[in-house]
Write an enzyme that holds these catalytic residues in place. Structure first.
Site, PDB file in Angstrom:
ATOM      1  N   ASP A 161     -91.321  47.283-101.960  1.00 28.19           N
ATOM      2  CA  ASP A 161     -89.974  47.805-102.260  1.00 28.19           C
ATOM      3  C   ASP A 161     -89.138  46.719-102.944  1.00 28.19           C
ATOM      4  O   ASP A 161     -88.398  46.984-103.889  1.00 28.19           O
ATOM      5  CB  ASP A 161     -89.303  48.247-100.954  1.00 28.19           C
ATOM      6  CG  ASP A 161     -90.200  49.179-100.166  1.00 28.19           C
ATOM      7  OD1 ASP A 161     -90.277  50.356-100.508  1.00 28.19           O
ATOM      8  OD2 ASP A 161     -90.860  48.702 -99.223  1.00 28.19           O
ATOM      9  N   HIS A 189     -89.852  50.671 -94.434  1.00 33.80           N
ATOM     10  CA  HIS A 189     -90.596  50.978 -95.655  1.00 33.80           C
ATOM     11  C   HIS A 189     -90.737  52.496 -95.740  1.00 33.80           C
ATOM     12  O   HIS A 189     -91.718  53.086 -95.285  1.00 33.80           O
ATOM     13  CB  HIS A 189     -91.980  50.315 -95.662  1.00 33.80           C
ATOM     14  CG  HIS A 189     -92.840  50.839 -96.778  1.00 33.80           C
ATOM     15  ND1 HIS A 189     -92.542  50.617 -98.104  1.00 33.80           N
ATOM     16  CD2 HIS A 189     -93.939  51.622 -96.771  1.00 33.80           C
ATOM     17  CE1 HIS A 189     -93.433  51.235 -98.852  1.00 33.80           C
ATOM     18  NE2 HIS A 189     -94.295  51.855 -98.076  1.00 33.80           N
TER      19      HIS A 189
END
Ligand code: NAI
Length: 328
Positions: A161, A189
């Site tokens: 990310d 996540h």
């Protein structure tokens, strides 16, 4: 030459494994002077074990100078024996009609077993990275299942990310990725993660001031980073693998060798910083040095950011509530 270290990788015959193992063996993760022994775990199913043997044959055929030995097994106690590093990539994917709660329970079984095995046989300094989804909660389960190991040894992967966010900022500002400093991703996540460039700089200049577009932040940047995994599945017909392997290498390399003062994002058990309850496996901005990570402290959390952090924290608390009965 240094003594070899043992690197355990689960799900080794999977997609991410295929992009990951060759880079570990070539020294991209732990350095070009660090010999490694790979200890590879796959499920006890003939097809998976056969595929694992194929991957091992290919590793052999690379004749990597740093690769001292490769072990393939279906037994976590063999895979994690004396492991200095453990990359837990294998997980149960979401099947058709499977609810999120079922997914959590199925993975809880895997990560309880693997946490216990790490507890029993791994090096006391083992550095664990959980990649398999739901990564934060799986890492939490492994940590809770390994009470004899320090909790701080367990981490979850938010680096993909982080890297996705870096590239979106680079494209928006027209500046090179390498010049972007002090970016981070808070939380889980999952699409709720909060990628935050408020503190980021490029050549000392504020990225927030350069972009100066809150509408882009809220309605383009955050959804693009948050839904990138789904966009890749739609485009490729398969989930992100090379970029996930790359992020795992980045995460472990920086943890082991240091980030030289740069901020990186790691999912780590909270110490209570920023009001995140202790023990929650949460993405934080960290710096790393001498094999340890430190949360970057003293950042101001504005209302918008607090709202986003609460959202991703709530999701993690819900996931934790669904599996906490295993530890009471
Ligand atoms: P894959 O399905 O190609 O490979 C997974 C492998 O793990 C399979 O070979 C399977 O047999 C094995 N496996 C399953 N359970 C196992 C167990 N208990 N022990 C050992 N091996 C086991 O999947 P892929 O693409 O390699 O992804 C792996 C995981 O990584 C998935 O959960 C995926 O959602 C996750 N992921 C996480 C990302 C992150 O940023 N944290 C990014 C991308 C993927």
């Amino acid at each position: 030459m240094k003594q070899p270290v043992r690197v355990a990788v689960t799900g080794a015959a999977g997609q991410i494994g295929y992009s990951l193992l060759f880079r570990i063996a070539s020294g991209e993760m732990l350095g070009k002077d660090q010999p490694v022994i790979l200890q590879l775990l796959e499920i006890p199913v003939e097809k998976a074990q056969q595929a694992l043997q194929g991957v091992i044959m290919e590793l052999d055929d690379c004749a990597f100078p740093l690769l001292v030995d490769v072990i393939g097994t279906d037994d976590p106690n063999v895979a994690f024996k004396d492991a200095d590093y453990a990359l837990l990539v294998g997980a149960r994917p979401r099947g058709p009609g499977m609810e999120r709660a079922d997914l959590l329970q199925e993975n809880a079984k895997i990560f309880t077993v693997q946490g216990k095995a790490l507890n029993d046989v791994a090096s006391r300094d083992v550095k664990v990275l959980v990649v398999g989804n739901p990564a934060n909660t799986n890492a939490y389960i492994a940590m809770k299942s390994a009470p004899d190991l320090p909790a701080k040894n367990f981490t979850a992967m938010l680096r993909l990310d982080h890297n996705r966010a870096l590239t979106q900022v680079a494209k928006k500002t027209g500046k090179p990725v390498k010049d972007i400093k002090k970016l981070t991703v808070w939380g889980n996540h999952s699409p709720t993660m909060y990628a935050d460039y408020r503190f980021a700089t490029i050549d000392g200049e504020s990225v927030k001031d350069m972009i100066n577009d809150q509408e882009w932040n809220a309605n383009t940047f955050l959804p693009t980073v948050g839904k990138r995994g789904a966009a890749i599945i739609e485009a490729r017909g398969l989930s992100s693998a090379a970029s996930a392997a790359n992020a795992a290498i980045d995460h472990m390399r920086d943890w082991a060798l240091g980030s030289n003062g740069e901020w990186v994002t790691m999912g780590i058990p909270s110490d209570g910083s920023y009001g995140i309850p202790e023990g929650v496996m949460f993405g934080f901005p960290v710096t790393t040095e001498n094999g340890e990570y430190q949360i970057v402290q003293g950042l101001e959390i504005d209302d918008f950011s607090q709202e986003r952090i609460n959202l991703t924290l709530n999701e993690l608390e819900e996931e934790r509530a669904a599996i906490d009965h295993l530890f009471s």
